[in-house]
Write an enzyme that holds these catalytic residues in place. Structure first.
Site, PDB file in Angstrom:
ATOM      1  CE  LYS A   1      -3.803   1.928   2.617  1.00 23.76           C
ATOM      2  NZ  LYS A   1      -4.761   1.933   3.809  1.00 23.76           N
TER       3      LYS A   1
ATOM      4  CB  SER B   1      -8.088   0.895   6.242  1.00 21.72           C
ATOM      5  OG  SER B   1      -8.900   2.021   6.320  1.00 21.72           O
TER       6      SER B   1
ATOM      7  CB  SER C   1      -7.928   3.815   3.321  1.00 21.25           C
ATOM      8  OG  SER C   1      -7.153   3.071   4.223  1.00 21.25           O
TER       9      SER C   1
END
Lengths: 485, 477
Positions: B79, B178, B154
């Site tokens: 990420k 997330s 997210s």
């Protein structure tokens, strides 16, 4: 309204906030060196640069130094204290917040004793807390300085303690004495060099005035940029007079932050209360609460050096020094250490004190040097004192040897040996010199015999001259009396 | 070999049997990712050089007969809020579009040391703020299961690449759900470990006391392996735990018979019917395996969202202060004075959600409001954590839905932040309590949308959590 009248009618109330740089080798939350004078932005890493994703890790020696300072100031150390973020924007603050302590500082409730005009007073220490320093904004010195500000982040993350006093001071002299005492204590602990020129000791003052006898405090102003002892006193005197002036003219003192300008000797408004920062303190989530166990605390205590007040008392008792001499000799840790080494190496500590304070300090001061720069090792000074005390060296000869010790760093005995300056205490050798002097000055012998004993000095002088200063003066005196008798 | 469905076990045996080299595998994986990524926009950038170099090292180690590491040759996506040395890390924000970190996150350092091949950096909501991956400055991610729908957020990118098969495992981050919410939306396994289990060093902070790094995988074992490699004490993170890391793979194979599972009643009200049915079916499956199931109560659940949005925004307002245009942040050309430059840089650079949270957080920390908001929220947080510790006195683990509803359509909830925040209603409590929790796929809805069940366990009880997840997975395979 005359200044003398207002000074009598009003009383100032002063509290100091003192920032002290701890003498750790590395920064408070990373392993970067704290050394001074490195090229800009070289003593840095992701942590002190506040790069995204970097996290602080507390430096253990920084905690130990903060705790030592707190103990030396008579504070109570909290078993658990909390780091907090102090949020504000500034280009030399790369994280956008300072890591400080807020409602749970490392230590509280201390006291510093000061003496002004022979009166002893206790100044309360509200709190001691730890924090990291910001970088430096450089507005001058570059070709395009009028257009640009440069930022050096080397200082970023340097460990500081802030020592906040109670509003217990009433005059600039008291503030001066408090700061002096504070500096001395911290230097003694070895937690800071307290070098104001390098910014290792920085001071802000909270000042208000009130009519004498009134209990309620007046409105205070915070005065910043007090970066020398002299500026502290001058700024306080100016600010006190200014506030009295405002009130005398029917005005009101406003709560604000003021900046001292050393060039004009005045303070000027920097920001008003309305524009005061809201720092939005909250507990720093990247650090655990700082726990100081009883065991750790006692280890730190055990490692504490002797503090100035205790050392003063000990010097008086152990070495028979006068109050004033003990005071002078404990003004810095280095000086007191030097004296103590010299005293231990000497047969006469009081005489050693005189030599340290008189001849040695005088010469060093003339050269702009500190005791730590002394070319004469303390042990050698002690030996010199011993030689004098034992009568192996006349005061005069000692004074003659001392500059050579300063120049070479050699021991007095070595210099005496080298230059054949050994004192003559041999009665046979002295007798021969005496006989020569007496024979050469019949007129003075007559005078002595007729009762004018003051010519004794003349004979001693002649003997010393003939012996190139090496004759033992006490022995010469005795022998002269016998011979002239 | 089907590159889109590879498991770590298959890679290990393939490398051992020399059916393929790590370099061949990396080449194929990169090629596949490059071809497939335009469909989802899950990767922001690939790093072929880095991946190939890592693969060469793995091949060399194997050739020399050395141990090549637990993740030898495994393609991993990271990420973009997790920093990679020398490789642009934008955090999904325009402000960091040119930011090249000078260091690796500890988790990246460890996964590469274990032979993992970082293929690239994935998309995410800006600074990990969002539940749909629509808050990225680089465009939304599409759910590989249904390209009209969001992948969740997210960590939409890390979930999508694993679901799409363009990475075998991925590292995401979780502050309020997330990892688990996108895992459930995309039908993969997502793990939020105990707070402190994986170092946060190099994870760009959103809300420091809630941020976690955690793995995604297409099965429980793969996710657990990535956690195994990244977990453990890191001296660079003061909040990282000293507790030794158990052997998750060995632990997860232990039987579940006799384990006690709690169903918190507060988590089964107000959710989509199909979601509830699928989760209950999974619970029934565990019952069949010998687990005992009881109803429990976590009475302070109702306050979780308010509590969470005070604490996370407060911390975010401080954490995002450093993006001020002075140093590495992309600086606005506008602004004559320092203050104007700050305002222009931040005004132009931050997206709407970040601004909303910075303002909220600044407000709740302001003089006069701190006690009423932040301090009270911290007390509520303690109560929520206490709810869990009391529950874990009675049961070994809790099972709940991950999200009240499955993946929604792009744009569907963007107009209403409150509606969006409700996607995390079942996941934020785990972050507030700092306990390990994970999402395990438990079927699909009538329209084919994946649903995840959430398993929560006590602090550092990842083995318990993995045991249940693995037993369920084995039973339904």
């Amino acid at each position: 309204m005359s200044a003398t009248r207002t000074a009598v009618d009003y009383e100032a109330v002063i509290g100091l906030e003192v920032h002290v740089q701890l003498a750790t080798k590395t920064k408070i939350f990373c392993g970067c060196p704290t050394s001074f004078g490195a090229p800009p932005n070289t003593n840095v890493c992701p942590v002190c640069l506040g790069l995204p994703g970097a996290l602080p890790v507390l430096n253990k020696p920084a905690v130990e130094m903060a705790v030592q300072a707190a103990l030396a100031l008579g504070c109570q150390v909290r078993p658990s204290s909390i780091f907090a973020r102090k949020n504000y924007f500034y280009p030399d603050l790369p994280k956008g917040y300072q890591i400080s302590q807020y409602d749970k500082p490392v230590a509280e409730h201390g006291v510093v004793e000061i003496e002004v005009n022979g009166v002893t007073k206790r100044i309360g220490v509200t709190r001691v807390h730890m924090e990291d320093d910001a970088g430096k904004s450089i507005h001058e010195g570059f070709k395009d300085s009028p257009l640009n500000t440069y930022v050096d982040l080397n200082r970023c993350g340097t460990p500081l303690i802030e020592i906040v006093s109670e509003p217990d001071m009433r005059t600039s002299d008291e503030a001066y004495a408090y700061l002096t005492e504070l500096k001395q204590i911290l230097e003694f602990c070895g937690v800071s060099t307290c070098d104001m020129e390098k910014g290792h000791l920085r001071c802000d003052a909270n000042v208000s005035v009130r009519p004498r006898g009134q209990e309620k405090f007046g409105t205070k102003a915070e005065v910043k940029n007090l970066n020398s002892f002299r500026f502290l006193k001058m700024a306080l005197d100016y600010e006190i007079e200014r506030q009295i002036g405002v009130i005398e003219e029917g005005g009101k003192v406003v709560q604000e932050t003021r900046l001292y300008n050393p060039n004009t000797g005045e303070t000027a408004s920097m920001r008003s209360k309305e524009h005061a920062h809201d720092y939005r303190y909250f507990p720093e989530p990247d650090l655990l609460p700082l726990k100081i166990s009883d065991k750790w605390l006692s280890e730190i205590k055990a490692a504490m050096p002797e503090l100035p007040a205790a050392r003063r008392t000990r010097f008086i008792e152990q070495y028979g020094l006068r109050d004033y001499d003990a005071q002078v000799l404990t003004s810095t840790r280095e000086l007191s250490d030097y004296f103590e080494r010299a005293a231990k190496a000497s047969a006469d500590p009081k005489l050693a004190a005189n030599w340290v304070m008189g001849d040695l300090m005088g010469e060093l001061k003339a050269d702009g040097k500190e005791i730590t720069d002394s070319p004469i090792p303390a042990e050698n000074l002690g030996e010199l004192v011993t030689l004098i005390a034992k009568g192996e060296l006349s005061g005069k000869l000692a004074k003659a040897i001392f500059p050579k010790m300063l120049a070479t760093g050699d021991a007095a005995s070595a210099i005496m040996e080298r230059e054949g300056l050994k004192q003559i205490s041999d009665t046979g050798a002295l007798g021969a010199i005496l006989d020569e002097v007496i024979a050469a000055n019949p007129k003075q012998v007559e005078q002595y015999k007729s009762g004018k004993t003051t010519v004794m000095g003349f004979f001693v002088g002649q003997v010393m001259k003939a012996s190139k200063g090496q004759a033992n003066p006490a022995l010469v005196n005795q022998m002269l009396k016998d011979k002239l008798g | 070999m089907d590159i889109a469905k590879l498991t770590i076990g298959e890679i290990r045996s393939g490398l051992k049997a020399k059916r393929f080299s790590a370099k061949e595998l990396a080449g194929q994986a990169l090629q596949f990712a490059e071809a497939e990524n335009p469909k989802t926009n899950a990767y922001l950038r690939l790093c072929p050089e880095r991946a190939m170099q890592a693969a060469e090292k793995v091949d060399a180690a194997i050739a020399e007969g050395k141990g090549a590491g637990l993740l030898a040759g495994v393609p991993v996506a990271v990420k973009d809020v997790i920093l990679t040395e020398g490789l642009v890390s934008t955090c999904g924000s325009k402000l960091l579009e040119r930011y090249v970190p000078p260091y690796n996150a500890t988790a990246v350092e460890r996964l590469e040391a274990a032979g993992g091949l970082v293929l690239g950096k994935t998309n995410c909501d800006e600074f990990a703020m969002g539940s749909s991956n629509e808050n990225s400055a680089y465009g939304p991610v599409r759910n590989p299961v249904d390209l009209e729908r969001v992948p969740g957020g997210s960590s939409g990118g890390p979930a999508a690449v694993v679901a799409q098969g363009t990475a075998v495992v991925s590292l995401g981050s979780d502050t309020g759900g997330s990892i688990r919410q996108p895992a459930s939306f995309c039908g993969v396994v997502g793990v939020t470990p105990t707070y402190g289990r994986v170092s946060r060093y190099g994870l760009v902070a959103f809300a420091s006391s809630l941020d976690h790094i955690g793995p995604f995988g297409r099965n429980v074992e793969d996710a657990a392996l990535l956690l195994q490699v990244t977990a453990g004490r890191d001296p660079m993170d003061s909040t990282s735990a000293f507790a030794p890391v158990p052997d998750y793979l060995a632990e997860m194979e232990k039987p579940v018979k006799g384990m006690k599972i709690g169903l918190p009643k507060e988590y089964f009200a107000g959710l989509a019917r199909e979601t509830g049915d699928l989760v209950m079916a999974a619970v029934d499956q565990l019952k069949k395996l010998g687990c005992e199931v009881v109803e429990v109560s976590l009475p302070h659940t109702d306050y979780a969202i308010s509590c969470y949005y005070i604490i996370c925004t407060a911390e975010a307002s401080s954490n995002l202060a450093r993006y001020d245009g002075v140093r590495y942040t992309t600086r606005s050309e506008k602004g004559e004075t320092l203050i104007d430059m700050y305002r222009a840089t931040r005004g132009e650079g931050f997206g709407a959600e970040c601004k909303r949270r910075i303002m909220l957080g600044t407000y709740v920390l302001s003089a006069g409001y701190y006690d009423a908001y932040y301090l009270k929220a911290q007390r509520v947080r303690n109560l929520i954590a206490r709810d869990f510790s009391q529950a874990f006195e009675k049961v070994d683990a809790l099972i709940t839905p991950v999200s009240p509803f499955p993946a929604f359509k792009l744009g569907e909830k963007m107009a209403d932040p409150m509606e969006m925040y409700l996607s995390d209603i079942y996941t934020i409590t785990g972050d507030l309590a700092g306990i390990p929790c994970m999402s395990v796929p438990c079927g699909v809805t009538g329209t084919g949308l994946p649903v995840g069940m959430q398993i929560l366990a006590n602090h550092f009880a990842e083995p318990t959590m993995f045991r249940l997840a693995r037993a369920y997975e084995r039973a339904v395979q």
